[in-house]
Design an enzyme around this catalytic site. Structure first.
Site, PDB file in Angstrom:
ATOM      1  N   PRO A   1       0.912  -1.265   0.024  1.00 16.31           N
ATOM      2  CA  PRO A   1      -0.001   0.053   0.051  1.00 16.31           C
ATOM      3  C   PRO A   1       0.790   1.332   0.094  1.00 16.31           C
ATOM      4  O   PRO A   1       0.494   2.339  -0.682  1.00 16.31           O
ATOM      5  CB  PRO A   1      -0.812  -0.195   1.194  1.00 16.31           C
ATOM      6  CG  PRO A   1      -1.013  -1.460   1.387  1.00 16.31           C
ATOM      7  CD  PRO A   1       0.391  -2.286   1.040  1.00 16.31           C
TER       8      PRO A   1
ATOM      9  N   GLN B   1     -12.794   9.807 -30.029  1.00 20.94           N
ATOM     10  CA  GLN B   1     -13.112  11.145 -30.679  1.00 20.94           C
ATOM     11  C   GLN B   1     -13.714  11.149 -31.957  1.00 20.94           C
ATOM     12  O   GLN B   1     -14.832  11.764 -32.325  1.00 20.94           O
ATOM     13  CB  GLN B   1     -11.960  11.970 -30.508  1.00 20.94           C
ATOM     14  CG  GLN B   1     -12.234  13.555 -30.888  1.00 20.94           C
ATOM     15  CD  GLN B   1     -13.025  14.199 -29.695  1.00 20.94           C
ATOM     16  OE1 GLN B   1     -13.154  13.610 -28.742  1.00 20.94           O
ATOM     17  NE2 GLN B   1     -13.702  15.365 -30.185  1.00 20.94           N
TER      18      GLN B   1
ATOM     19  N   GLU C   1       3.389  -2.242 -13.559  1.00 21.98           N
ATOM     20  CA  GLU C   1       4.757  -2.635 -13.918  1.00 21.98           C
ATOM     21  C   GLU C   1       5.489  -1.492 -14.302  1.00 21.98           C
ATOM     22  O   GLU C   1       6.579  -1.561 -15.185  1.00 21.98           O
ATOM     23  CB  GLU C   1       4.548  -3.864 -15.080  1.00 21.98           C
ATOM     24  CG  GLU C   1       3.513  -4.972 -14.674  1.00 21.98           C
ATOM     25  CD  GLU C   1       3.874  -6.193 -15.504  1.00 21.98           C
ATOM     26  OE1 GLU C   1       4.990  -6.336 -16.191  1.00 21.98           O
ATOM     27  OE2 GLU C   1       2.971  -7.093 -15.367  1.00 21.98           O
TER      28      GLU C   1
ATOM     29  N   GLU D   1       6.387   7.656 -15.696  1.00 21.55           N
ATOM     30  CA  GLU D   1       7.447   8.162 -15.178  1.00 21.55           C
ATOM     31  C   GLU D   1       8.861   7.325 -14.927  1.00 21.55           C
ATOM     32  O   GLU D   1       9.768   7.810 -14.858  1.00 21.55           O
ATOM     33  CB  GLU D   1       7.022   9.135 -14.144  1.00 21.55           C
ATOM     34  CG  GLU D   1       5.980  10.167 -14.198  1.00 21.55           C
ATOM     35  CD  GLU D   1       4.687   9.566 -14.588  1.00 21.55           C
ATOM     36  OE1 GLU D   1       4.395   8.293 -14.407  1.00 21.55           O
ATOM     37  OE2 GLU D   1       3.773  10.433 -14.950  1.00 21.55           O
TER      38      GLU D   1
HETATM   39  N1  CAA Z   1      17.887  -5.789 -13.774  1.00 19.38           N
HETATM   40  C1  CAA Z   1      18.728  -6.143 -12.851  1.00 19.38           C
HETATM   41  N2  CAA Z   1      19.028  -5.557 -11.926  1.00 19.38           N
HETATM   42  C2  CAA Z   1      18.550  -4.415 -11.679  1.00 19.38           C
HETATM   43  C3  CAA Z   1      17.560  -3.537 -12.540  1.00 19.38           C
HETATM   44  C4  CAA Z   1      17.148  -4.665 -13.596  1.00 19.38           C
HETATM   45  N3  CAA Z   1      16.320  -4.076 -14.379  1.00 19.38           N
HETATM   46  N4  CAA Z   1      17.218  -2.663 -12.159  1.00 19.38           N
HETATM   47  C5  CAA Z   1      18.015  -2.260 -11.046  1.00 19.38           C
HETATM   48  N5  CAA Z   1      18.867  -3.386 -10.742  1.00 19.38           N
HETATM   49  C6  CAA Z   1      19.730  -3.372  -9.648  1.00 19.38           C
HETATM   50  C7  CAA Z   1      20.616  -2.379  -9.773  1.00 19.38           C
HETATM   51  O1  CAA Z   1      21.923  -2.610 -10.699  1.00 19.38           O
HETATM   52  C8  CAA Z   1      21.139  -2.305  -8.388  1.00 19.38           C
HETATM   53  O2  CAA Z   1      22.184  -3.375  -7.953  1.00 19.38           O
HETATM   54  P1  CAA Z   1      23.331  -2.813  -7.369  1.00 19.38           P
HETATM   55  O3  CAA Z   1      23.177  -2.187  -6.038  1.00 19.38           O
HETATM   56  O4  CAA Z   1      24.094  -4.318  -7.222  1.00 19.38           O
HETATM   57  O5  CAA Z   1      24.251  -1.851  -8.241  1.00 19.38           O
HETATM   58  C9  CAA Z   1      19.785  -2.469  -7.480  1.00 19.38           C
HETATM   59  O6  CAA Z   1      19.140  -3.289  -8.527  1.00 19.38           O
HETATM   60  C10 CAA Z   1      18.988  -1.215  -7.140  1.00 19.38           C
HETATM   61  O7  CAA Z   1      18.997  -0.461  -8.105  1.00 19.38           O
HETATM   62  P2  CAA Z   1      18.421   1.133  -8.178  1.00 19.38           P
HETATM   63  O8  CAA Z   1      19.483   1.709  -7.266  1.00 19.38           O
HETATM   64  O9  CAA Z   1      18.473   1.331  -9.639  1.00 19.38           O
HETATM   65  O10 CAA Z   1      17.072   0.984  -7.537  1.00 19.38           O
HETATM   66  P3  CAA Z   1      15.997   2.110  -7.095  1.00 19.38           P
HETATM   67  O11 CAA Z   1      15.727   2.041  -5.667  1.00 19.38           O
HETATM   68  O12 CAA Z   1      16.605   3.516  -7.346  1.00 19.38           O
HETATM   69  O13 CAA Z   1      14.803   1.740  -7.970  1.00 19.38           O
HETATM   70  C11 CAA Z   1      13.424   1.795  -9.926  1.00 19.38           C
HETATM   71  C12 CAA Z   1      14.973   1.608  -9.205  1.00 19.38           C
HETATM   72  C13 CAA Z   1      13.625   1.400 -11.421  1.00 19.38           C
HETATM   73  C14 CAA Z   1      12.814   2.945  -9.483  1.00 19.38           C
HETATM   74  C15 CAA Z   1      12.632   0.601  -9.264  1.00 19.38           C
HETATM   75  O14 CAA Z   1      12.235   0.446  -7.833  1.00 19.38           O
HETATM   76  C16 CAA Z   1      11.367   0.274 -10.120  1.00 19.38           C
HETATM   77  O15 CAA Z   1      11.414  -0.238 -11.229  1.00 19.38           O
HETATM   78  N6  CAA Z   1       9.991   0.684  -9.714  1.00 19.38           N
HETATM   79  C17 CAA Z   1       8.736   0.370 -10.047  1.00 19.38           C
HETATM   80  C18 CAA Z   1       8.462  -0.731  -9.485  1.00 19.38           C
HETATM   81  C19 CAA Z   1       7.288  -1.565 -10.421  1.00 19.38           C
HETATM   82  O16 CAA Z   1       7.364  -1.504 -11.847  1.00 19.38           O
HETATM   83  N7  CAA Z   1       6.305  -1.886  -9.876  1.00 19.38           N
HETATM   84  C20 CAA Z   1       5.139  -2.553 -10.486  1.00 19.38           C
HETATM   85  C21 CAA Z   1       4.820  -3.665  -9.779  1.00 19.38           C
HETATM   86  S1  CAA Z   1       4.046  -5.041 -10.438  1.00 19.38           S
HETATM   87  C22 CAA Z   1       2.479  -4.678 -10.967  1.00 19.38           C
HETATM   88  O17 CAA Z   1       2.456  -3.647 -11.521  1.00 19.38           O
HETATM   89  C23 CAA Z   1       1.346  -5.811 -10.517  1.00 19.38           C
HETATM   90  C24 CAA Z   1       0.634  -6.670 -11.439  1.00 19.38           C
HETATM   91  O18 CAA Z   1       0.481  -7.696 -10.761  1.00 19.38           O
HETATM   92  C25 CAA Z   1       0.795  -6.428 -12.870  1.00 19.38           C
END
Ligand code: CAA
Length: 389
Positions: free
Chosen positions: A132, A344, A371, A375
């Protein structure tokens, strides 16, 4: 005129695409509006999709899948989503968010136990990351998994879980070491019948209404240690890796919605008359058609390219985050644009439930949100391009 898209599709690709198209038109099209209206889950057609092999397209045959590539998956999903985005998201989650992660990070035993029933269409899988108060900032989850002998005890509240009310198995992300933040997250494979896993309220939604979305509540839910996916602390990386695959699926869903809305608008523009001629003769409509078509083809190129990049990553172990995020960003915004223009062009009829155009409009919106919002996709793309990660 060229027959778009110009892609070197194999005989197997075309056969799968045609089978998905045929199934969608014959079995899903007649019921899509009714299930959208009632918000019921279409068990029968989802089960048949599983029997046809649509729930584990990239899963090797030894684990019950079709053993095909990512392009095959995208081609089949596109056909399903052209007809109904609700069936499409169930297919996308089973293939990408569920099977893909277990295939990549699971042990042999986990693959046999947790992939086979989903890929062979006997059961439904789900992925549970969001909470949440932790959506885009996925690394701040509060749900805890505490080791207790041969078990982990899961406690917490998850939200927005696609297929949450009915899934048989879940990939769940919990904090095992909160001090380590992202590096303290671990992933677990949880049987839906495990005591302490409670299905929460089902979300009433604007679109994709025939898919079921809910909260999950974990209360003293004991999960065997052998159900941990990957190493302790590897969960955030697993979640992100899996989301790259998921984003290719949602790009495809958006492409399918856009194509359906476009086709409805194109036909209507040729039939509907105003001021003594078909409205397609007016530049105001014609230019909309031109922009819709061009953006759809650009979405297709990005999405198929992301699928090819995903296949390449399977060979060389690399990442395709850039390709996946660009495809998802552009396709979802195109779906929203095209569905908007389609309403439209239809005028009052676009606003009426007598035609599916208003459903495409409602269904398109979620592709810009789940997903990873648009942004977040821009954040991923810009960080990668600027070398900030
Ligand atoms: N593949 C592999 N590793 C990855 C990666 C990827 N795509 N993205 C990040 N990482 C790794 C990074 O390399 C880093 O590792 P190290 O520390 O070892 O270098 C670690 O993960 C942390 O990465 P960040 O510092 O980039 O992490 P962040 O906290 O800044 O977050 C973010 C990055 C892109 C904002 C991420 O949090 C994100 O994608 N947020 C969105 C979440 C999302 O999409 N949620 C949807 C959920 S599912 C859904 O919608 C419901 C459903 O049922 C359909």
């Amino acid at each position: 005129m060229t027959d778009l898209p110009i892609y070197p599709l194999s005989r197997e690709h075309k056969m799968l695409r045609d089978a998905a198209r045929d199934f969608a038109e014959k079995e899903i099209a007649p019921i899509a509006a009714q299930f959208d209206e009632s918000g019921e889950f279409p068990y029968k057609t989802i089960k048949k999709m599983g029997e046809l092999g649509f729930m584990g397209i990239e899963v090797p045959e030894e684990y019950g899948g079709a053993g095909m590539d990512a392009l095959a998956y995208v081609l089949a999903l596109e056909e399903i989503c052209k007809v109904d985005a609700s069936h499409g998201v169930v297919m996308s989650v089973n293939n990408s968010l569920y099977c893909h992660g277990i295939l990549k990070f699971g042990s042999e035993e986990q693959k046999r136990k947790f992939i086979t029933p989903i890929a062979s269409g006997q059961a439904i899988g789900a992925y549970s990351l969001t909470e949440p108060q932790s959506g885009s900032d996925a690394g701040t989850m509060r749900g805890r998994a505490v080791r207790d002998g041969d078990f982990y005890v899961l406690d917490g509240r998850k939200s927005w879980v696609t297929s949450g009310p009915l899934a048989d198995y879940f990939v769940v992300f919990m904090m095992t070491d909160p001090e380590k933040k992202q590096k303290g997250v671990s992933a677990f494979l949880v049987d839906g019948k495990t005591p302490g896993l409670i299905r929460g309220k089902k979300e009433p939604k604007l679109g994709i209404r025939a898919s079921a979305t809910s909260e999950l509540i974990f209360e003293n839910c004991r999960v065997p240690v052998e159900n941990r996916l990957g190493a302790e602390g590897e969960g955030f990386k697993i979640a992100m890796t899996v989301l790259d695959a998921g984003r290719v699926g949602i790009a495809t869903q958006a492409l399918g919605i856009a194509e359906a809305a476009y086709e409805a608008a194109r036909q209507y523009a040729g039939q509907r008359e105003a001021f003594g001629q078909a409205i397609g003769h007016f530049q105001g409509t014609g230019f909309k058609i031109a922009d819709m078509k061009t953006r759809i083809e650009a979405s297709r190129l990005l999405t198929y390219n992301a699928a090819l990049a995903k296949d390449q990553a399977k060979q060389n172990g690399g990442r395709y985050s850039l390709e996946a995020s660009m495809a998802k960003l552009f396709s979802s915004e195109t779906a929203m644009y095209v569905a908007h223009q389609a309403v439209q062009i239809h005028g009052g009829m676009g606003y009426s439930k007598e035609l599916p155009v208003e459903r495409y409009f409602r269904d398109a919106k979620i592709t810009e949100i789940y997903e990873g919002t648009s942004e977040i996709q821009r954040l991923v793309i810009s960080r990668l391009e600027l070398g900030l990660r």
